[in-house]
Design an enzyme around this catalytic site. Sequence first.
Site, short mmCIF file in Angstrom:
data_model
loop_
_atom_site.label_atom_id
_atom_site.label_comp_id
_atom_site.label_asym_id
_atom_site.label_seq_id
_atom_site.Cartn_x
_atom_site.Cartn_y
_atom_site.Cartn_z
N LYS A 137 -2.21 1.29 2.35
CA LYS A 137 -2.41 0.08 3.15
C LYS A 137 -1.69 0.25 4.49
O LYS A 137 -0.58 0.77 4.54
CB LYS A 137 -1.87 -1.14 2.40
CG LYS A 137 -2.13 -2.48 3.09
CD LYS A 137 -1.64 -3.62 2.20
CE LYS A 137 -1.93 -4.98 2.81
NZ LYS A 137 -1.50 -6.08 1.92
N SER B 208 -4.77 -9.69 0.73
CA SER B 208 -4.89 -9.02 2.02
C SER B 208 -5.12 -7.51 1.93
O SER B 208 -5.45 -6.87 2.92
CB SER B 208 -3.62 -9.27 2.83
OG SER B 208 -2.49 -8.64 2.22
N SER C 56 -1.95 -10.63 -2.96
CA SER C 56 -2.68 -9.69 -2.09
C SER C 56 -2.98 -8.33 -2.71
O SER C 56 -3.72 -7.55 -2.14
CB SER C 56 -1.90 -9.48 -0.79
OG SER C 56 -2.00 -10.62 0.03
#
Length: 331
Positions: free
Chosen positions: A80, A155, A179
């Site tokens: 990420k 997210s 997330s």
Amino acid sequence: MSNNPFYKSIKELRNIYEKKEASVSEISNAFIQRIKNLNPKINAYLEVFEKESNSDAKKADSYINNGNKDILTGIIIGLKDLVDVKGKITSAGSKILEKNIAKSNSKITNDFIEQKSVILGKTNLVEFAFGTLGINTNTPTCRNPWDLEKVPGGSSSGSAAAVSAGLCTFAIGTDTGGSVRMPASLCGITGFKPSYGIVSRRGVLDLSWSMDHVGPMARSAEDCLEAMKVISGFDIGDKYSQNIKSNFSKINIPNREEISIAVPKNYFFEDIDPDIKKAILSAANKFDNLGYKVEEIEIPFVEEGRNINVGVLLPEAISIHKTYLNKYDKY
């Protein structure tokens, strides 16, 4: 080369390397080609490290050929874009950080390098990891691989989409209020949120220091466990790291009846798709039949959980981003 390595488990890939059915370089190159073919539609990756991943793969091949092997040697990983990789941009999905070049690796990046893993690149995300749908107007829209017209969840949208689409074996996400878990659910994979401080956040951009967690996203709980064997543990360089026993390499459950599994009676089943409810209860029944202690419990104040989460998150996020607020026009 072994046919279709894209949905192999970590153990299956290790077996391929041990039997010399394919090299790490061959597997890595196949993933890179797949990313080139599919990423323009899915937008799971913001940046692909093609040159660096080729180098990583060669190092892994050499390591294996010399008779060495570790848990994640040659395993294909996405990070990420909150996770620092030295010399690479950590943008957090924001224009304001589009030139933010990391000066050093995060702790977990170093873990993967030491294991001779192959880091393919940085995955898409909601701006500053603050959002649940997976939508970010600053980056190409990340799509759900199961249906390109559906959101992937956020997210950690790109990490979930990359794993689901077979663009990496597992990926790293972060979880402050769902997330990792939400995009994993929407994309049909497994997301694991470890207990607070079990995985170091050194070199991972903050959203809320009281609630941020780093965790693996994979196609099975077993693969998440394999990742946790490497990335968990106390880190003296992270002031939020917890110095407690968290040895995922020595998980042993001799007596299943000593393990309690809770099924909440309130809130979670009040507004739920019938198929999801059926799947959850079916899983609980399977655990019960296997000998685990499955109990129904009532969780007090759980309906206020989201409000409490936001009440803590917002002031911490404002504090973290205070230096950027004077440049709000760049958001």
